[in-house]
Design an enzyme around this catalytic site. Structure first.
Site, PDB file in Angstrom:
ATOM      1  N   ARG A 138       0.816  -1.229   0.000  1.00 18.82           N
ATOM      2  CA  ARG A 138       0.000   0.000   0.000  1.00 18.82           C
ATOM      3  C   ARG A 138       0.846   1.274   0.000  1.00 18.82           C
ATOM      4  O   ARG A 138       0.366   2.354   0.339  1.00 18.82           O
ATOM      5  CB  ARG A 138      -0.966   0.030   1.188  1.00 18.82           C
ATOM      6  N   LYS A 160       2.961  11.334 -11.424  1.00 26.41           N
ATOM      7  CA  LYS A 160       2.103  10.472 -12.253  1.00 26.41           C
ATOM      8  C   LYS A 160       2.856   9.171 -12.476  1.00 26.41           C
ATOM      9  O   LYS A 160       3.964   9.176 -13.052  1.00 26.41           O
ATOM     10  CB  LYS A 160       1.807  11.125 -13.604  1.00 26.41           C
ATOM     11  N   GLU A 202       9.179  17.774 -25.121  1.00 27.78           N
ATOM     12  CA  GLU A 202       8.480  18.181 -23.888  1.00 27.78           C
ATOM     13  C   GLU A 202       8.980  19.553 -23.426  1.00 27.78           C
ATOM     14  O   GLU A 202       8.234  20.309 -22.803  1.00 27.78           O
ATOM     15  CB  GLU A 202       8.667  17.131 -22.778  1.00 27.78           C
ATOM     16  N   LYS A 244       7.071  22.837 -14.325  1.00 35.35           N
ATOM     17  CA  LYS A 244       6.269  21.662 -13.948  1.00 35.35           C
ATOM     18  C   LYS A 244       5.976  21.673 -12.453  1.00 35.35           C
ATOM     19  O   LYS A 244       4.855  21.372 -12.028  1.00 35.35           O
ATOM     20  CB  LYS A 244       6.978  20.377 -14.363  1.00 35.35           C
ATOM     21  N   GLU A 254      -4.671  16.966 -11.527  1.00 38.42           N
ATOM     22  CA  GLU A 254      -5.166  17.330 -12.864  1.00 38.42           C
ATOM     23  C   GLU A 254      -6.666  17.615 -12.923  1.00 38.42           C
ATOM     24  O   GLU A 254      -7.406  16.965 -13.648  1.00 38.42           O
ATOM     25  CB  GLU A 254      -4.812  16.222 -13.875  1.00 38.42           C
ATOM     26  N   ARG A 258      -3.162  21.530 -14.624  1.00 37.56           N
ATOM     27  CA  ARG A 258      -2.236  20.446 -14.980  1.00 37.56           C
ATOM     28  C   ARG A 258      -2.594  19.835 -16.337  1.00 37.56           C
ATOM     29  O   ARG A 258      -1.733  19.281 -17.025  1.00 37.56           O
ATOM     30  CB  ARG A 258      -2.202  19.374 -13.882  1.00 37.56           C
ATOM     31  N   ASN A 262      -0.955  18.305 -21.051  1.00 35.00           N
ATOM     32  CA  ASN A 262      -1.331  17.273 -22.029  1.00 35.00           C
ATOM     33  C   ASN A 262      -1.307  17.800 -23.459  1.00 35.00           C
ATOM     34  O   ASN A 262      -1.676  17.075 -24.388  1.00 35.00           O
ATOM     35  CB  ASN A 262      -2.736  16.733 -21.711  1.00 35.00           C
ATOM     36  N   HIS A 265      -0.600  15.547 -26.377  1.00 34.09           N
ATOM     37  CA  HIS A 265      -0.600  14.160 -25.915  1.00 34.09           C
ATOM     38  C   HIS A 265      -1.824  13.345 -26.358  1.00 34.09           C
ATOM     39  O   HIS A 265      -1.752  12.123 -26.398  1.00 34.09           O
ATOM     40  CB  HIS A 265      -0.449  14.104 -24.393  1.00 34.09           C
ATOM     41  N   HIS A 269      -0.638   9.938 -27.938  1.00 33.34           N
ATOM     42  CA  HIS A 269      -0.966   8.593 -27.438  1.00 33.34           C
ATOM     43  C   HIS A 269      -1.599   7.751 -28.551  1.00 33.34           C
ATOM     44  O   HIS A 269      -1.364   6.538 -28.636  1.00 33.34           O
ATOM     45  CB  HIS A 269      -1.892   8.690 -26.218  1.00 33.34           C
ATOM     46  N   HIS A 282       8.224   8.485 -27.405  1.00 39.68           N
ATOM     47  CA  HIS A 282       7.143   9.305 -26.832  1.00 39.68           C
ATOM     48  C   HIS A 282       7.269  10.773 -27.261  1.00 39.68           C
ATOM     49  O   HIS A 282       6.293  11.389 -27.707  1.00 39.68           O
ATOM     50  CB  HIS A 282       7.162   9.167 -25.300  1.00 39.68           C
TER      51      HIS A 282
HETATM   52  P1  NAD Z   1      12.767   5.431 -21.835  1.00 42.12           P
HETATM   53  O1  NAD Z   1      12.588   5.291 -20.389  1.00 42.12           O
HETATM   54  O2  NAD Z   1      12.406   4.302 -22.714  1.00 42.12           O
HETATM   55  O3  NAD Z   1      14.267   5.861 -22.111  1.00 42.12           O
HETATM   56  C1  NAD Z   1      14.676   6.103 -23.415  1.00 42.12           C
HETATM   57  C2  NAD Z   1      15.860   5.204 -23.845  1.00 42.12           C
HETATM   58  O4  NAD Z   1      17.038   5.805 -23.395  1.00 42.12           O
HETATM   59  C3  NAD Z   1      15.840   3.806 -23.289  1.00 42.12           C
HETATM   60  O5  NAD Z   1      16.370   2.921 -24.241  1.00 42.12           O
HETATM   61  C4  NAD Z   1      16.770   3.917 -22.087  1.00 42.12           C
HETATM   62  O6  NAD Z   1      17.387   2.691 -21.760  1.00 42.12           O
HETATM   63  C5  NAD Z   1      17.792   4.878 -22.614  1.00 42.12           C
HETATM   64  N1  NAD Z   1      18.472   5.667 -21.610  1.00 42.12           N
HETATM   65  C6  NAD Z   1      17.906   6.363 -20.587  1.00 42.12           C
HETATM   66  N2  NAD Z   1      18.844   7.067 -19.961  1.00 42.12           N
HETATM   67  C7  NAD Z   1      20.008   6.818 -20.583  1.00 42.12           C
HETATM   68  C8  NAD Z   1      21.333   7.281 -20.414  1.00 42.12           C
HETATM   69  N3  NAD Z   1      21.647   8.215 -19.507  1.00 42.12           N
HETATM   70  N4  NAD Z   1      22.305   6.797 -21.229  1.00 42.12           N
HETATM   71  C9  NAD Z   1      22.005   5.904 -22.195  1.00 42.12           C
HETATM   72  N5  NAD Z   1      20.768   5.451 -22.423  1.00 42.12           N
HETATM   73  C10 NAD Z   1      19.794   5.909 -21.623  1.00 42.12           C
HETATM   74  O7  NAD Z   1      11.917   6.688 -22.396  1.00 42.12           O
HETATM   75  P2  NAD Z   1      11.799   8.186 -21.913  1.00 42.12           P
HETATM   76  O8  NAD Z   1      11.730   8.997 -23.133  1.00 42.12           O
HETATM   77  O9  NAD Z   1      12.791   8.507 -20.884  1.00 42.12           O
HETATM   78  O10 NAD Z   1      10.373   8.199 -21.200  1.00 42.12           O
HETATM   79  C11 NAD Z   1       9.208   7.888 -21.923  1.00 42.12           C
HETATM   80  C12 NAD Z   1       8.173   7.362 -20.973  1.00 42.12           C
HETATM   81  O11 NAD Z   1       7.844   8.375 -20.017  1.00 42.12           O
HETATM   82  C13 NAD Z   1       6.883   6.977 -21.634  1.00 42.12           C
HETATM   83  O12 NAD Z   1       6.422   5.758 -21.113  1.00 42.12           O
HETATM   84  C14 NAD Z   1       5.928   8.087 -21.251  1.00 42.12           C
HETATM   85  O13 NAD Z   1       4.590   7.662 -21.231  1.00 42.12           O
HETATM   86  C15 NAD Z   1       6.436   8.444 -19.905  1.00 42.12           C
HETATM   87  N6  NAD Z   1       6.097   9.798 -19.457  1.00 42.12           N
HETATM   88  C16 NAD Z   1       5.574   9.933 -18.225  1.00 42.12           C
HETATM   89  C17 NAD Z   1       5.273  11.176 -17.744  1.00 42.12           C
HETATM   90  C18 NAD Z   1       4.784  11.331 -16.341  1.00 42.12           C
HETATM   91  O14 NAD Z   1       4.370  12.431 -15.965  1.00 42.12           O
HETATM   92  N7  NAD Z   1       4.838  10.303 -15.524  1.00 42.12           N
HETATM   93  C19 NAD Z   1       5.496  12.307 -18.533  1.00 42.12           C
HETATM   94  C20 NAD Z   1       6.045  12.134 -19.802  1.00 42.12           C
HETATM   95  C21 NAD Z   1       6.343  10.862 -20.254  1.00 42.12           C
HETATM   96  N1  GLY Z   2       3.239  14.723 -18.183  1.00 44.82           N
HETATM   97  C1  GLY Z   2       1.968  15.276 -17.837  1.00 44.82           C
HETATM   98  C2  GLY Z   2       1.800  15.483 -16.375  1.00 44.82           C
HETATM   99  O1  GLY Z   2       2.679  15.177 -15.602  1.00 44.82           O
HETATM  100  O2  GLY Z   2       0.777  15.925 -15.961  1.00 44.82           O
END
Ligand code: NAD
Ligand code: GLY
Length: 378
Positions: A138, A160, A202, A244, A254, A258, A262, A265, A269, A282
């Site tokens: 939890r 998130k 972003e 942010k 949100e 917030r 999006n 997005h 998506h 992404h």
């Molecule tokens: P990811 O986590 O897949 O990382 C991108 C790639 O880079 C991967 O292959 C990873 O292994 C590599 N990598 C990461 N750091 C590295 C480093 N320092 N050196 C070498 N390689 C490295 O993708 P991302 O773009 O970081 O994140 C995308 C994800 O984030 C999606 O799932 C998206 O939905 C999510 N997201 C979430 C939020 C939120 O608010 N929670 C906001 C935006 C995106």
């Molecule tokens: N990435 C959108 C949010 O955090 O609200």
């Protein structure tokens, strides 16, 4: 919103050797974001992590190769036991199966309710680890150590957490804030170029929704940003995190502002689901999504053609896609209807006004369909 914070990095303190500390203000759940170089070699940054008998580092195969031993070394000084859990690399692994595997490993290691999870990686590792932290017994504390640009400027901040379902992105998740975010800018130097550019989408988003002076600053600093010059890099991470953090402090779950985050997005998506996770990154999908959604805003008279062109030009300068991938318009529509942002089947978009503000607008299916058809034919 305080626009006065946007200034040239030569006047900013972020790129000096001292790490920058920003706060996400959420009363008794407030937490710091540290931004600086070489933070994974700086035990002082980790002085205030929660105490526990066990710490778990969740990372992926790629990031672990680069940074697991550095973090392990620091955490060994703080925790009697440090357990690494390494998951496969890729968006397609941000799913229920891997979630369950991580939970099983926590149980096998008899992790208790005080165990602290460290998410070492990009947004995939961060979102999944955060969701594990929200659910395990939890809720256990977790710390975000984002290593991709996208994760440093966006996903690690704001709580998130989620995993994907084959029918929709981030469909299973929770709002659950980390105890701390540590952005080590130096880790970005090992990031593949395509991933770095994806993160810039972003960054552009923050300018468009909140801070046109920042948007103009990005337009004026394309070359140093592309070359990952440290002062500019430090500035874009700091400015993005600051925006942010302010938005999250105003609207954690949100209900109003917030939703501006999006922007791009709803379409993004649909691209990611329609093409299959991992085909487009992404940020690439967000770049294209921002352009399509700005065309929608233009068709509604909310923004000028001049701004659409500025946005496209900036994204193209960062080598990001601005044309929709070829999928049937019907597919885009049906995926968008299932998006979390849809309400009673009405598709919602966060649309910008070209002057640093956004609004959430419900757009009729036939209007979206007509515009998609036009863009897909172009
Ligand atoms: P990811 O986590 O897949 O990382 C991108 C790639 O880079 C991967 O292959 C990873 O292994 C590599 N990598 C990461 N750091 C590295 C480093 N320092 N050196 C070498 N390689 C490295 O993708 P991302 O773009 O970081 O994140 C995308 C994800 O984030 C999606 O799932 C998206 O939905 C999510 N997201 C979430 C939020 C939120 O608010 N929670 C906001 C935006 C995106
Ligand atoms: N990435 C959108 C949010 O955090 O609200």
């Amino acid at each position: 919103m305080n626009h006065g914070l946007t200034k040239h990095p030569s006047h900013s303190t972020t790129h000096s050797s001292a790490p920058q500390k920003l706060m996400v203000e959420l009363a008794n759940r407030s937490y710091p974001i540290y931004i600086g170089s070489d933070l994974l070699a700086n035990p002082l940054i980790f002085a205030d992590v929660p105490s526990a008998s066990q710490a778990v580092i969740v990372s992926n195969q790629t990031v672990a190769t680069w940074y697991l031993s550095a973090l392990h070394g620091i955490l060994k000084e703080k925790y009697p036991t440090v357990i690494p859990i390494v998951i496969p690399d890729g968006e397609e692994y941000k799913n229920l199966t891997v979630f369950e595997q991580v939970i099983s490993q926590l149980l096998e290691h008899t992790c208790d309710r005080k165990t602290v999870l460290f998410a070492l990686g990009g947004g995939v590792v961060g979102d999944l680890t955060g969701f594990v932290a929200a659910c395990y017994m939890r809720g256990v504390p977790y710390i975000q150590i984002p290593t991709s640009l996208l994760a440093q400027v966006d996903s690690s901040v704001g709580g998130k957490t989620a995993i994907n379902h084959t029918k929709g992105k981030n469909m299973v998740g929770a709002f659950y804030q980390p105890a701390m975010v540590v952005c080590d800018l130096k880790t970005l130097l090992s990031l593949p170029k395509r991933e770095y550019l994806s993160g810039l989408a972003e960054v552009v988003k923050y300018g468009a929704i909140m801070d046109m002076r920042f948007f103009s600053w990005l337009e004026a600093h394309i070359e140093p940003i592309l070359n990952m010059r440290m002062p500019e890099l430090a500035f874009i991470v700091e400015r993005s995190c600051r925006i942010k953090a302010q938005i999250v402090a105003m609207d954690e779950t949100e209900n109003h502002i917030r939703a501006w985050l999006n922007f791009g997005h709803t379409v993004a998506h649909a691209i990611e689901v329609g093409l299959g996770y991992g085909q487009w990154l992404h940020g690439e999908a967000v770049a294209c999504g921002m352009v399509v959604e700005t065309y929608i805003a233009q068709s509604l008279g909310l923004v000028t053609e001049h701004f659409v062109e500025r946005l496209k030009h900036l994204l193209q300068a960062f080598d990001l896609p601005t044309s929709l991938p070829q999928l049937p318009a019907e597919d885009y529509l049906s995926i968008m209807r299932l998006d979390k942002k849809s309400i009673a089947g009405n598709i919602q978009f966060a649309l910008v006004d070209g002057q640093g503000k956004a609004s959430v607008v419900s757009v009729k299916d036939q209007d979206i369909y007509a515009l998609l058809q036009t863009l897909l034919r172009a």
